[in-house]
Every structure is written in C-alpha cells, then in structure tokens.
Design a protein around this motif. Structure first.
Motif, PDB file in Angstrom:
ATOM      1  N   PRO A 255      31.041  41.765  62.468  1.00  0.00           N
ATOM      2  CA  PRO A 255      31.618  41.065  63.744  1.00  0.00           C
ATOM      3  C   PRO A 255      32.859  40.518  63.554  1.00  0.00           C
ATOM      4  O   PRO A 255      33.088  40.086  62.525  1.00  0.00           O
ATOM      5  N   ALA A 256      33.706  40.671  64.708  1.00  0.00           N
ATOM      6  CA  ALA A 256      35.287  40.265  64.317  1.00  0.00           C
ATOM      7  C   ALA A 256      35.232  38.785  64.053  1.00  0.00           C
ATOM      8  O   ALA A 256      36.080  38.040  63.495  1.00  0.00           O
ATOM      9  N   VAL A 257      34.214  38.009  64.701  1.00  0.00           N
ATOM     10  CA  VAL A 257      34.097  36.439  64.802  1.00  0.00           C
ATOM     11  C   VAL A 257      33.708  36.095  63.324  1.00  0.00           C
ATOM     12  O   VAL A 257      34.238  34.890  63.107  1.00  0.00           O
ATOM     13  N   LEU A 258      33.218  36.943  62.580  1.00  0.00           N
ATOM     14  CA  LEU A 258      32.821  36.587  60.924  1.00  0.00           C
ATOM     15  C   LEU A 258      33.979  37.079  60.290  1.00  0.00           C
ATOM     16  O   LEU A 258      34.305  36.431  59.110  1.00  0.00           O
ATOM     17  N   ILE A 259      34.499  38.088  60.773  1.00  0.00           N
ATOM     18  CA  ILE A 259      35.730  38.767  59.732  1.00  0.00           C
ATOM     19  C   ILE A 259      36.756  37.586  59.604  1.00  0.00           C
ATOM     20  O   ILE A 259      37.421  37.409  58.482  1.00  0.00           O
ATOM     21  N   GLN A 260      37.386  37.052  60.742  1.00  0.00           N
ATOM     22  CA  GLN A 260      38.301  35.987  60.509  1.00  0.00           C
ATOM     23  C   GLN A 260      38.018  35.004  59.684  1.00  0.00           C
ATOM     24  O   GLN A 260      39.258  34.851  58.925  1.00  0.00           O
ATOM     25  N   PRO A 261      37.080  34.214  59.684  1.00  0.00           N
ATOM     26  CA  PRO A 261      37.007  32.932  58.806  1.00  0.00           C
ATOM     27  C   PRO A 261      36.821  33.801  57.193  1.00  0.00           C
ATOM     28  O   PRO A 261      37.333  33.260  56.416  1.00  0.00           O
ATOM     29  N   ALA A 262      36.040  34.885  57.061  1.00  0.00           N
ATOM     30  CA  ALA A 262      35.728  35.562  55.739  1.00  0.00           C
ATOM     31  C   ALA A 262      36.986  35.795  55.221  1.00  0.00           C
ATOM     32  O   ALA A 262      37.102  35.454  53.690  1.00  0.00           O
ATOM     33  N   VAL A 263      37.955  36.443  55.800  1.00  0.00           N
ATOM     34  CA  VAL A 263      39.167  36.993  54.983  1.00  0.00           C
ATOM     35  C   VAL A 263      39.948  35.808  54.511  1.00  0.00           C
ATOM     36  O   VAL A 263      41.071  35.834  53.911  1.00  0.00           O
ATOM     37  N   ARG A 264      39.991  34.484  55.193  1.00  0.00           N
ATOM     38  CA  ARG A 264      40.640  33.258  54.740  1.00  0.00           C
ATOM     39  C   ARG A 264      39.919  32.548  53.787  1.00  0.00           C
ATOM     40  O   ARG A 264      40.637  31.693  53.177  1.00  0.00           O
ATOM     41  N   LEU A 265      39.053  32.822  53.617  1.00  0.00           N
ATOM     42  CA  LEU A 265      38.102  32.049  52.682  1.00  0.00           C
ATOM     43  C   LEU A 265      37.707  33.035  51.121  1.00  0.00           C
ATOM     44  O   LEU A 265      37.342  32.369  50.274  1.00  0.00           O
ATOM     45  N   ALA A 266      38.107  34.388  51.414  1.00  0.00           N
ATOM     46  CA  ALA A 266      38.026  35.115  50.135  1.00  0.00           C
ATOM     47  C   ALA A 266      39.336  35.876  49.769  1.00  0.00           C
ATOM     48  O   ALA A 266      40.451  35.899  50.727  1.00  0.00           O
ATOM     49  N   ALA A 267      39.235  36.324  48.474  1.00  0.00           N
ATOM     50  CA  ALA A 267      40.571  36.909  48.018  1.00  0.00           C
ATOM     51  C   ALA A 267      40.336  38.509  47.805  1.00  0.00           C
ATOM     52  O   ALA A 267      41.652  39.317  47.868  1.00  0.00           O
ATOM     53  N   GLY A 268      39.269  39.085  48.236  1.00  0.00           N
ATOM     54  CA  GLY A 268      39.212  40.408  48.388  1.00  0.00           C
ATOM     55  C   GLY A 268      38.270  40.990  49.297  1.00  0.00           C
ATOM     56  O   GLY A 268      37.242  40.128  49.613  1.00  0.00           O
TER      57      GLY A 268
END
Length: 325
Positions: A181-194
């Motif tokens: 889901p796009a709404v989960l991708i956006q926070p995840a890519v800011r909190l993870a390095a890979g």
C-alpha cells in the motif's frame, strides 16, 4: 544468492568482487552503515563467493560449499552475535579455539561478527590480538551500525567498507512494484535505509495500526484532548507502551514534518498524502512557530525515550504540546 541479486550497494560489490578476481582479499573488513542496507546479506554472499568451487568472483549458489554457507553449516565459517547485550570475551576465546583447528580443502577460515561495536573492552582487546596474529589464512568481517565506535587499533587493521542508504525514490519504486500500500510505503522508506528493512516495517506487527493511531490521536488532541489521552492509554496498552511508542513517535515526527510543509503551502512529497485535506486546514490554524516547536519537542522526547523516560508521561506531554496547552 549472488552479488547480482543484491539490490544497490554497487560500489561495495565492485570492491569485493575485484578483490576476488585479483586474489587480494583483505584479512579483515569493517562493514559499516545503517541497519537495513544489506550488510549481513553482503557478508553471506562474500563468504559464499570465497568458498564457491565454480565461480572465481561470485557465488554460484549451487555447489556444495555455497549451499553449506547458505544453510549455516560450513565448518570453516563462524558467525558470532551478541550474547545478550554484548559480545563477550568468552565468545572471542571460543572463536580463537575453533581457529586453532586446520581449515578444510580451501585452506581458508572466516568469521563474521554482527553488532561488532557491542564487544566488551576485554573482547575487543582479545580480538585485536587475533587480528594481529592470525594462526592461519583468515578473513574477518565486522558488521556494525557505527564503525567509529570500534577501537582505533581494530579500525587501522581492517578495510573500511561503507554501506549507504538506498534513495527513497528507488525503495518506493521497488515496494510499489511488489504491491504494498502506498500509504505505508511513504513512512517506511523514510524510517528504513533499504528495501528489506522497509518491507519488514510494512508487513510487521502494528505498522499500519500505529499510522492510523497517529492520525486518530492528532485529530482528537486538537479538539478533545481528554479523549485523546484515554485513547492513547487504551490503544498503546501500558505493558507494551514503550515498545510501540518509539515507532509512534517516529510516525508522529513524520506527521509534524508534513504539517510544516502544509503550513508553507507545499503538498509535494507528503508522507500522509491521503490525509492532506484536513491536515492542511489544521496546519493553517496555527502559525509556523507552533509546528516547529512541536517538531522539536517530539525529537527531544524521542531522545528521552532512549534513556528510559516514563512512556506514559512522554506521550501525555506530546499530546498536550500538539494542542498548545
């Protein structure tokens, strides 16, 4: 598994594969960089490539040695993780004992230390002697979030291999392609390095729920602060509060950054993009100083949590700050 199967870290792959091609493999490497950048996978692939019976500069994944490395039962490869909070001197001594035995047909022994910066002083000093005086052909890999935390004498005896975070855009593209889901991708890519770390967040326990809770509590705290306090207690159960609160604060900081952008009239690259309409109205109902102060407060409270501040008090203070109490 091969070097080509690892996404990103092209510079690291070039360095390691070139050392294999030219037979100039270092006796020790420090794989340093943020968690989620593929350091462990790279170490495993490098080990496979070193022992591979088929390819000179990569792992075929099919030969007996490649499969033994992958399944964790290669007799000449030793993987050491912290015992509790630290790597202890007894673990290094046991490693040295194992290395006193003769290596197999390759003549090479290898060890990997995960969270190498968590070695006790005694363990680090014992490892230093081991690095200086290997009893046979040895390759060491020290994996760490912070290579600078290692002893200077250890750093000077190992080749420094920095791992860098993948760009958010590339991570998002990979995760979008996988159908998350796009709404989960956006926070995840800011909190993870890979992408692996981001994927773990998305599919992990409570990530979507915590995002929804940030939205619910920020709405409630502005109009019904007592209700927000009660909701926080109910949703972030006291026994698990500290465990979930760190992620909640991470997600709240992202929300506050969105509010700063919306106060400036900027709707590009928002994390909570699906909530932009009501957030924009709220953002403009306070001046910029309020949102900047809230953001600074959230970052400060996040730091306090790491030093075991009372989770309930941290949360209550943050909700009151949002309201401007």
């Amino acid at each position: 598994m091969s070097f080509q199967s690892i996404q990103d870290q092209d510079r690291v792959k070039r360095i390691l594969q070139n050392s294999l091609r030219t037979d100039k493999v270092s006796h020790a490497y420090i794989f340093t960089g943020p968690s989620g950048t593929g350091r462990r996978q790279m170490a495993l692939t490098f080990a496979q490539a070193l022992y591979c019976q088929v390819l000179p500069d990569d792992a075929c994944g099919e030969c007996l040695d490649c499969r033994k490395v992958e399944h964790g039962n290669h007799p000449d490869l030793h993987w050491v993780k912290p015992d509790g909070a630290s790597i202890k001197i007894e673990q290094i001594r046991e490693l040295q004992k194992q290395f006193s035995y003769k290596a197999g047909s390759s003549g090479l022994k290898m060890y990997v230390l995960e969270d190498a910066d968590k070695m006790t002083v005694q363990a680090a000093n014992s490892l230093l002697k081991f690095l200086e005086e290997p009893t046979s052909r040895v390759v060491a890999i020290l994996i760490t979030d912070n290579g600078n935390a290692l002893l200077p004498t250890i750093k000077s005896r190992a080749q420094w291999i920095p791992f860098t975070p993948m760009s958010r855009e590339r991570m998002a593209a990979i995760l979008n392609q996988e159908g998350h889901p796009a709404v989960l991708i956006q926070p995840a890519v800011r909190l993870a390095a890979g992408p692996d770390a981001a994927r773990e967040l998305i599919v992990g326990n409570g990530f979507a729920e915590i995002r929804n809770l940030v939205i619910q509590l920020t709405k409630e705290s502005m109009s019904r602060l007592p209700t927000a306090m009660l909701t926080a207690q109910q949703k972030l159960g006291k026994s698990e509060l500290s465990e979930h609160l760190t992620l909640f604060m991470d997600m709240l900081i992202l929300w506050l950054k969105d509010m700063v952008q919306l106060n400036l009239g900027n709707r590009d690259h928002l994390v909570y993009m699906d909530q932009a309409d009501w957030m924009a109205g709220l953002a403009l109902s306070y001046d910029m100083k309020h949102w900047v102060h809230c953001l600074e407060q959230a970052i400060e409270l996040q730091k306090r949590l790491r030093f075991h501040a009372n989770p309930q008090l941290v949360l209550e203070k943050m909700l009151m700050q949002l309201k401007g109490v």
